[in-house]
Motif scaffolding. Structure first.
Motif, PDB file in Angstrom:
ATOM      1  N   LEU A  69     -18.720  29.082 -28.639  1.00 39.24           N
ATOM      2  CA  LEU A  69     -19.022  27.389 -27.169  1.00 39.24           C
ATOM      3  C   LEU A  69     -18.592  26.955 -28.387  1.00 39.24           C
ATOM      4  O   LEU A  69     -17.532  26.063 -27.955  1.00 39.24           O
TER       5      LEU A  69
ATOM      6  N   LEU B 113     -16.687  33.765 -25.110  1.00 38.22           N
ATOM      7  CA  LEU B 113     -17.830  33.442 -24.157  1.00 38.22           C
ATOM      8  C   LEU B 113     -17.860  34.072 -23.107  1.00 38.22           C
ATOM      9  O   LEU B 113     -18.981  33.892 -23.581  1.00 38.22           O
TER      10      LEU B 113
ATOM     11  N   ALA C 242     -20.965  23.137 -20.288  1.00 34.00           N
ATOM     12  CA  ALA C 242     -20.841  23.550 -21.920  1.00 34.00           C
ATOM     13  C   ALA C 242     -22.499  23.617 -22.431  1.00 34.00           C
ATOM     14  O   ALA C 242     -23.003  24.524 -22.725  1.00 34.00           O
TER      15      ALA C 242
END
Length: 529
Positions: free
Chosen positions: A181, A141, A218
């Motif tokens: 993610l 990520l 996130a």
């Protein structure tokens, strides 16, 4: 430089808007009570807090070692009630609870009670199955974020030449980041559930992710990846591209500010802007390496121009990286000795071992090769491409090392470092106080903790209160807190504390010296079955 300031200002504004401190809920009563010995199994648990709360996760560690989630805990203002399925069970059980305070912050704790004869609640809490995937997802990520957003920043702010290679890089990195993610959110949810993948169906797991900084972080990371993908594939140009790329960079910065060890460090007014500036500088530095390589391969003229524009703010960027890195390390470690005595410090040393040659190669590029590249010398261009490729590789490896901080809590919250560990005897030396601790026996099951608290000059310390806290080495259980009973002015005892699993547990001693002063010392103990 203007971009760095805009991104930092945006992130600092986020910090100021979300920095207000609020009180957390405190457990006032519990039925069954902590440490209770019961003749018959309880049918329910009732917890009463100091303010209205929302249940997040209630897990029961049964005497046979099985962990079960308590279904449908009911909240009525400041009281939570949940059923217990313990019919016919005898032995020692541990209830782990986690709730959200009125301000949204999660708090948790544990309650131990014994039904009939006590047992040793040994069990296997191994979760290494999820550590490697969690680290890999976080690492990929970060690679996706820095590569995709770095490429569009380079395209719209550093060297505004239209090269398909840069946009393909940004699009591919954004896709990698999106997949990573999703995997990282899954791994985090598995960790929060405490029950493996089977616990993901519970709504309280996802609520727990949303009420803390992880959900916000996130979401911001997802927004950054979407903006990077739009810039890379949507034919955006001119001012629109500059604003969209700056917004993507600001989202990356804000994501790191929203979630991670450093965001909780004090003082927040210093640490959160330091994080923002550090991440912004990394974006501009590390994210430019791949597009700069493409420019050098394209043509000598393009490569020389791109290098000159990249190098213009490099001294400021480097200074920001070094200064903010020092501030964060100082706040997180608390003592120089933690560099080699704590897992967090060892990871930091590994990071520094990779970053130092990156700075050295950057100096070679700036002072030994830049003039040759500007003059169009093929040998200088080839050498520069090799050194930039080496910097890029070291940067990617650094992101992998940084991902290990997911599993190494910083020592900042402890004001002491462990001095010696000798059998069952431990000595912990802090800034304000010391403690001699005896844990007997140091094995799974019921133990007794004896604590002698001292001033730093080794004279007895007359404390108001002493609390012994056991921190699970696997991070799956809430801290086990047990108030100590005074024996003498400086001697305290916890008559019974249940240790549910083997491993290297952290033992923290919180010493309330006065209404306005508290000292904390810690040590660690290897608990066996």
């Amino acid at each position: 430089m203007s971009l760095l300031l805009r991104i930092a200002a945006f992130a600092v504004l986020l910090c100021l808007l979300g920095g207000a401190a609020q009180a957390h809920a405190i457990l006032q009563t519990a039925t069954p009570a902590d440490g209770a010995s019961l003749d018959a199994p309880p049918t329910r648990v009732v917890l009463t807090f100091s303010e209205p709360v929302t249940p997040l996760a209630f897990r029961l560690l049964r005497p046979d070692g099985e962990i079960v989630r308590l279904p449908d805990p009911r909240a009525d203002g400041a009281t939570i009630e949940a059923p217990l399925a313990l019919e016919g069970v005898t032995g020692t059980a541990i209830l782990n609870w986690r709730v959200a305070s009125a301000d949204g912050h999660p708090v948790g704790g544990s309650i131990t009670f014994t039904i009939g004869a006590g047992t040793e609640p040994a069990q296997d809490l191994a979760w290494s199955t999820y550590r490697a995937p969690s680290w890999a997802a976080r690492f990929l990520l970060m690679v996706g974020l820095f590569a995709s957003v770095g490429a569009i920043l380079f395209r719209y702010w550093v060297f505004a030449a239209e090269r398909r290679g840069d946009m393909r890089l940004a699009a591919g990195a954004a896709g990698l980041g999106a997949l990573s993610l999703a995997a990282f959110v899954y791994a985090q949810a598995v960790d929060v559930s405490g029950l493996g993948a089977s616990g993901l169906r519970a709504s309280d797991v996802w609520n727990a992710l949303l009420v803390n900084g992880f959900g916000l972080g996130a979401g911001l990371a997802g927004c950054a990846l979407i903006l990077a993908l739009v810039c890379a594939t949507g034919g955006v140009s001119g001012a629109a591209g500059r604003w969209l790329s700056a917004a993507a960079a600001a989202a990356v910065v804000a994501a790191f500010v929203a979630y991670g060890h450093a965001r909780a460090a004090e003082p927040a007014w210093l640490m959160q802007p330091a994080i923002a500036l550090h991440v912004a500088a990394v974006l501009l530095w590390l994210g430019s390496f791949a597009p700069l390589l493409n420019a050098l391969r394209s043509s000598p003229g393009e490569g020389a121009t791109a290098l000159a524009r990249f190098s213009a703010p490099i001294f400021v960027t480097s200074a920001v990286l070094l200064l903010t890195g020092f501030v964060m390390a100082w706040a997180q470690l608390g003592a120089v000795s933690e560099l080699w005595s704590s897992a967090y410090g060892v990871v930091l040393l590994a990071k520094l071992a990779l970053v130092a040659p990156m700075f050295a190669l950057g100096a070679v590029n700036r002072f030994a090769l830049a003039r040759g590249v500007a003059a169009g010398r093929p040998a200088a261009i080839r050498r520069l491409r090799r050194t930039i490729a080496a910097e890029l590789l070291l940067g990617v490896l650094t992101l992998g090392v940084v991902g290990l901080w997911r599993f190494t809590p910083p020592p900042r919250s402890m004001e002491a470092v462990t001095v010696t560990v000798n059998g069952l005897q431990f000595h912990a030396h802090g800034v304000r106080a010391m403690a001699n601790l005896e844990l007997s026996p140091a094995r799974v099951g019921r133990s007794k903790a004896t604590v002698n608290v001292l001033n730093v000059d080794a004279t007895p310390l007359a404390a108001r209160e002493v609390t012994v806290v056991l921190l699970d080495p696997l991070g799956r259980l809430e801290p086990i807190r047990r108030p100590a009973r005074r024996l003498t002015d400086a001697s305290w005892v916890v008559d019974e504390v249940s240790i549910p699993s083997p491993g290297r547990w952290t033992v923290r001693v919180d010493i309330l010296i006065s209404d306005f002063e508290q000292a904390t010392v810690r040590t660690s103990v290897n608990v066996v079955r």
